[in-house]
Design an enzyme around this catalytic site. Structure first.
Site, PDB file in Angstrom:
ATOM      1  NE  ARG A  54     -24.260 -16.368 -12.380  1.00  0.00           N
ATOM      2  CZ  ARG A  54     -22.936 -16.277 -12.456  1.00  0.00           C
ATOM      3  NH1 ARG A  54     -22.205 -16.765 -11.494  1.00  0.00           N
ATOM      4  NH2 ARG A  54     -22.347 -15.680 -13.468  1.00  0.00           N
TER       5      ARG A  54
ATOM      6  CB  ALA B  41     -27.308 -14.668 -23.526  1.00  0.00           C
ATOM      7  NE  ARG B  42     -23.823  -8.861 -22.617  1.00  0.00           N
ATOM      8  CZ  ARG B  42     -24.677  -8.687 -21.611  1.00  0.00           C
ATOM      9  NH1 ARG B  42     -25.948  -9.048 -21.733  1.00  0.00           N
ATOM     10  NH2 ARG B  42     -24.290  -8.142 -20.483  1.00  0.00           N
TER      11      ARG B  42
ATOM     12  CD  GLU C 123     -28.159  -4.573 -26.491  1.00  0.00           C
ATOM     13  OE1 GLU C 123     -28.090  -3.955 -25.417  1.00  0.00           O
ATOM     14  OE2 GLU C 123     -28.262  -5.802 -26.543  1.00  0.00           O
TER      15      GLU C 123
ATOM     16  CG  HIS D  64     -29.958  -5.478 -22.687  1.00  0.00           C
ATOM     17  ND1 HIS D  64     -28.692  -5.458 -23.226  1.00  0.00           N
ATOM     18  CD2 HIS D  64     -29.858  -6.267 -21.585  1.00  0.00           C
ATOM     19  CE1 HIS D  64     -27.884  -6.187 -22.486  1.00  0.00           C
ATOM     20  NE2 HIS D  64     -28.575  -6.695 -21.479  1.00  0.00           N
TER      21      HIS D  64
HETATM   22  N1  LIG Z   1     -30.620  -9.831 -20.960  1.00  0.00           N
HETATM   23  C1  LIG Z   1     -30.144  -9.416 -19.820  1.00  0.00           C
HETATM   24  O1  LIG Z   1     -30.529  -8.368 -19.327  1.00  0.00           O
HETATM   25  C2  LIG Z   1     -29.135 -10.229 -19.109  1.00  0.00           C
HETATM   26  C3  LIG Z   1     -28.260 -11.002 -19.797  1.00  0.00           C
HETATM   27  N2  LIG Z   1     -27.337 -11.750 -19.126  1.00  0.00           N
HETATM   28  C4  LIG Z   1     -26.427 -12.569 -19.915  1.00  0.00           C
HETATM   29  O2  LIG Z   1     -26.803 -13.932 -19.796  1.00  0.00           O
HETATM   30  C5  LIG Z   1     -25.674 -14.747 -20.019  1.00  0.00           C
HETATM   31  C6  LIG Z   1     -25.604 -15.859 -18.988  1.00  0.00           C
HETATM   32  O3  LIG Z   1     -25.488 -15.329 -17.690  1.00  0.00           O
HETATM   33  P1  LIG Z   1     -25.272 -16.306 -16.435  1.00  0.00           P
HETATM   34  O4  LIG Z   1     -26.127 -17.496 -16.555  1.00  0.00           O
HETATM   35  O5  LIG Z   1     -25.394 -15.465 -15.232  1.00  0.00           O
HETATM   36  O6  LIG Z   1     -23.759 -16.717 -16.673  1.00  0.00           O
HETATM   37  P2  LIG Z   1     -23.011 -18.022 -16.159  1.00  0.00           P
HETATM   38  O7  LIG Z   1     -21.574 -17.696 -16.217  1.00  0.00           O
HETATM   39  O8  LIG Z   1     -23.589 -18.488 -14.889  1.00  0.00           O
HETATM   40  O9  LIG Z   1     -23.342 -19.095 -17.281  1.00  0.00           O
HETATM   41  C7  LIG Z   1     -22.778 -19.100 -18.558  1.00  0.00           C
HETATM   42  C8  LIG Z   1     -22.657 -20.535 -18.985  1.00  0.00           C
HETATM   43  O10 LIG Z   1     -22.248 -20.545 -20.354  1.00  0.00           O
HETATM   44  C9  LIG Z   1     -21.406 -21.661 -20.516  1.00  0.00           C
HETATM   45  N3  LIG Z   1     -20.608 -21.525 -21.716  1.00  0.00           N
HETATM   46  C10 LIG Z   1     -19.496 -20.785 -21.898  1.00  0.00           C
HETATM   47  N4  LIG Z   1     -19.041 -20.957 -23.153  1.00  0.00           N
HETATM   48  C11 LIG Z   1     -19.895 -21.807 -23.774  1.00  0.00           C
HETATM   49  C12 LIG Z   1     -19.941 -22.358 -25.071  1.00  0.00           C
HETATM   50  N5  LIG Z   1     -19.007 -22.073 -25.993  1.00  0.00           N
HETATM   51  N6  LIG Z   1     -20.963 -23.174 -25.376  1.00  0.00           N
HETATM   52  C13 LIG Z   1     -21.905 -23.471 -24.449  1.00  0.00           C
HETATM   53  N7  LIG Z   1     -21.889 -22.997 -23.193  1.00  0.00           N
HETATM   54  C14 LIG Z   1     -20.891 -22.163 -22.860  1.00  0.00           C
HETATM   55  C15 LIG Z   1     -20.573 -21.655 -19.242  1.00  0.00           C
HETATM   56  O11 LIG Z   1     -19.993 -22.924 -18.997  1.00  0.00           O
HETATM   57  C16 LIG Z   1     -21.600 -21.304 -18.201  1.00  0.00           C
HETATM   58  O12 LIG Z   1     -22.160 -22.452 -17.622  1.00  0.00           O
HETATM   59  C17 LIG Z   1     -24.490 -13.792 -20.048  1.00  0.00           C
HETATM   60  O13 LIG Z   1     -24.183 -13.494 -21.392  1.00  0.00           O
HETATM   61  C18 LIG Z   1     -25.016 -12.555 -19.402  1.00  0.00           C
HETATM   62  O14 LIG Z   1     -24.309 -11.427 -19.796  1.00  0.00           O
HETATM   63  C19 LIG Z   1     -27.295 -11.794 -17.768  1.00  0.00           C
HETATM   64  C20 LIG Z   1     -28.169 -11.036 -17.035  1.00  0.00           C
HETATM   65  C21 LIG Z   1     -29.117 -10.145 -17.654  1.00  0.00           C
HETATM   66  O1  LIG Z   2     -27.742  -3.680 -16.696  1.00  0.00           O
HETATM   67  C1  LIG Z   2     -28.609  -4.298 -17.330  1.00  0.00           C
HETATM   68  O2  LIG Z   2     -29.807  -4.098 -17.225  1.00  0.00           O
HETATM   69  C2  LIG Z   2     -28.134  -5.406 -18.250  1.00  0.00           C
HETATM   70  C3  LIG Z   2     -27.908  -6.657 -17.500  1.00  0.00           C
HETATM   71  C4  LIG Z   2     -27.083  -7.592 -18.264  1.00  0.00           C
HETATM   72  O3  LIG Z   2     -27.150  -7.701 -19.443  1.00  0.00           O
HETATM   73  C5  LIG Z   2     -26.144  -8.414 -17.524  1.00  0.00           C
HETATM   74  O4  LIG Z   2     -26.187  -8.407 -16.288  1.00  0.00           O
HETATM   75  O5  LIG Z   2     -25.334  -9.096 -18.170  1.00  0.00           O
END
Ligand SMILES: NC(=O)C1=CN([C@@H]2O[C@H](COP(=O)(O)OP(=O)(O)OC[C@H]3O[C@@H](n4cnc5c(N)ncnc54)[C@H](O)[C@@H]3O)[C@@H](O)[C@H]2O)C=CC1
Ligand SMILES: O=C(O)CCC(=O)C(=O)O
Length: 524
Positions: free
Chosen positions: A148, A228-229, A258, A276
């Protein structure tokens, strides 16, 4: 009264449906502040701060669902939750746009050195030559993880005139073509990209994905972004590649630990950081809180949730189609487990007729949960039934047949025990209900409900009278009675539905009647 603990800060607007429900008590406190009441909550809502560990799950004995107001569930021990039968849901897309925008803000800040310039001007300096950046236009952006957020970042990058290269081993060609991105191998991406941004979950495979080996494959002067993480980019390796000047700059919103405290990465001038903040917008917080609040409400109303991490996902539409079979399967599991009161090795389920075309995963789990419930002390439900069956060495299988064998639909269950095999067939008849039409080798027709009494006997005159008299003498009213036999004068069964359960003495009295072989109480 249902009690929900909201353990991390969450948007009040998003929580409104829960707060407005008079049957729900919402407690907005940290876990540490409600230690004495932990076993009284039905649901727990968290963001990333609260760690939902096995220890916490053990204390929350009444917990049924954990809602993560966000995407990543790495702060939740999902395996432990599954073992305890606790559903874990998240809010998968409520913060996508905010995180993609934050990533872009970080990218622009990184290459134009905005945070450094900002600090300089605030320090009363005016040093324009110290902050010469580079354009994003025409640069090659490597996106690792094209879900996404990755795909939203790609859209924005293309609007900036960037060339986008994507690595995601699970991305289908069709989806990549639809979005129009260059899909490549990880090595190709590392070799081509001027800027690399990671958007994968943190998993065994992605931990340290950008470590010493892969960082060495990047272009000299590469920029890196992690929103991401923490840990997807190996922090120790990053320090080395910053020190030797290979990496031109890094933007981090997330860290292995963190908060990061006095982390050495924070001393580099070309490392820019945020605490974050990816999802920290008014909109995202309303979205994610609304999504989990709605899902928790749905779940507590006994309906299927759509964003479960540890349950098969069901749409409302699919749920409506399977609901009847889901209930029938549960009852069949309960009946079979009581009848086969011995260790079993295998449960084989055959779906025939119209039910064979439906999503049966959930139906099978329901049947397994029904079967295991009388056998295990802990909670067993659709979440953990398959896992518990496996743990107890019970294999299960599904077969499908288009032919309903005289019924529009049927579920046939065969249970293989150590000493015997038991079979049962059930069907659901619209506007009529659930019927068991085959039980232990006998054709019969009874509703799997209430206090049932199964009697296996020799087909002789007077058997029904004998049973009826004993029950009547003990003030046990028979609501319904169904009989079945294999052949005249051979083995026969009665299935009685009683108005109250039988006590042990009465069962023993019935067992003593000559020509009665088996007496079993079955409670559904
Ligand atoms: N900084 C923040 O506050 C936030 C961080 N995140 C993090 O962002 C990341 C992505 O979130 P979304 O896009 O919503 O998740 P998503 O599930 O839509 O996308 C993750 C993608 O990573 C791919 N993937 C999995 N393993 C892989 C690998 N070994 N190599 C390459 N690609 C791989 C998957 O196929 C998938 O398309 C997550 O770690 C989530 O926790 C999400 C929201 C807020
Ligand atoms: O709750 C938050 O602000 C962190 C969001 C996040 O990292 C996630 O949705 O994966």
């Amino acid at each position: 009264m249902v009690r929900i603990l909201v353990a991390d800060a969450m948007s009040e607007e998003g929580l409104a449906p829960l707060l407005a429900d008079p049957t729900i008590e919402v407690v907005q406190k940290k876990v540490g502040d409600v230690e004495d009441e932990l076993d009284q909550f039905d649901a727990l809502l968290v963001r990333s701060a609260t760690k939902v560990t096995e220890q916490l799950l053990q204390k929350m004995k009444n917990l049924k669902i954990v809602g993560r107001a966000g995407v990543g569930v790495d702060n939740i021990d999902v395996d432990a939750a599954t073992r305890y039968g606790v559903v874990v849901i998240n809010a998968p897309n409520g913060n996508t746009i905010s995180t993609a925008e934050h990533t872009f803000a970080m990218m622009a800040s990184l290459v134009r050195r905005i945070p450094q310039a900002h600090i300089s001007v605030k320090s009363r300096e005016w040093n324009r030559s110290a902050f010469v950046g580079v354009e994003l236009f025409g640069k090659h952006l490597g996106i690792i993880g094209f879900g996404r957020i990755g795909s939203e970042v790609a859209k924005r990058a293309r609007a900036f005139g960037m060339h986008v290269h994507v690595y995601d081993p699970f991305l289908t060609k069709a989806r990549a073509e639809k979005i129009g991105v260059d899909v490549c191998t990880l090595d190709e991406l590392l070799a081509q990209a001027d800027i690399i941004t990671v958007h994968t979950p943190l998993t065994k495979e992605t931990k340290g994905l950008l470590g010493p080996k892969n960082l060495a494959k990047t272009k000299k002067g590469v920029y890196l972004i992690n929103c991401a993480r923490g840990g997807i980019i190996d922090e120790q390796a990053l320090i080395s590649f910053l020190e030797n000047g290979h990496v031109a700059g890094v933007a981090l919103d997330v860290f292995e630990q963190e908060p990061p405290g006095d982390h050495p990465l924070l001393s580099f001038d070309n490392v820019i950081v945020t605490p974050h903040l990816g999802a920290s917008t008014v909109e995202a917080q309303v979205n994610v809180a609304t999504q989990v609040a709605q899902e928790v409400l749905t779940f507590l109303q006994g309906k299927p949730v759509t964003s479960s991490i540890n349950l098969p996902t069901l749409s409302k539409d699919v749920y409506e189609k399977i609901q009847a079979f889901y209930t029938l399967a549960r009852k069949m599991g309960i009946l079979a487990s009581q009848y086969m009161s011995e260790p079993v090795q295998e449960i084989a389920i055959t779906y025939s007729g119209s039910v064979a075309d439906l999503e049966t995963t959930f139906i099978t789990r329901s049947l397994l949960a029904g079967f295991l419930k009388p056998r295990v002390a802990s909670t067993v439900n659709e979440v953990n039934a398959a896992m518990i069956a496996k743990e107890r060495g019970i294999a299960f299988s599904e077969k499908f047949s288009a032919n309903g064998n005289d019924y529009n639909n049927s579920i046939t269950l065969t249970v293989y025990g150590e000493n015997k095999t038991f079979t049962m067939k059930g069907t659901h008849i619209a506007h009529y209900g659930d019927r068991i039409v085959h039980f232990n080798g006998f054709a019969i027709d009874f509703a799997p409900e209430g206090h049932l009494l199964y009697i296996q006997h020799h087909d002789k005159p007077g058997m029904i009278g004998k049973v009826g008299n004993i029950l009547g003498d003990h003030q046990v009213n028979i609501a319904t009675m169904q009989v079945g036999r294999q052949e005249a004068g051979g083995k026969a069964i009665m299935m009685l539905s009683l108005d109250k359960p039988l006590d042990d003495t009465l069962v023993e009295t019935l067992e003593q009647i000559s020509d009665i072989d088996v007496v079993k109480r079955l409670e559904v």
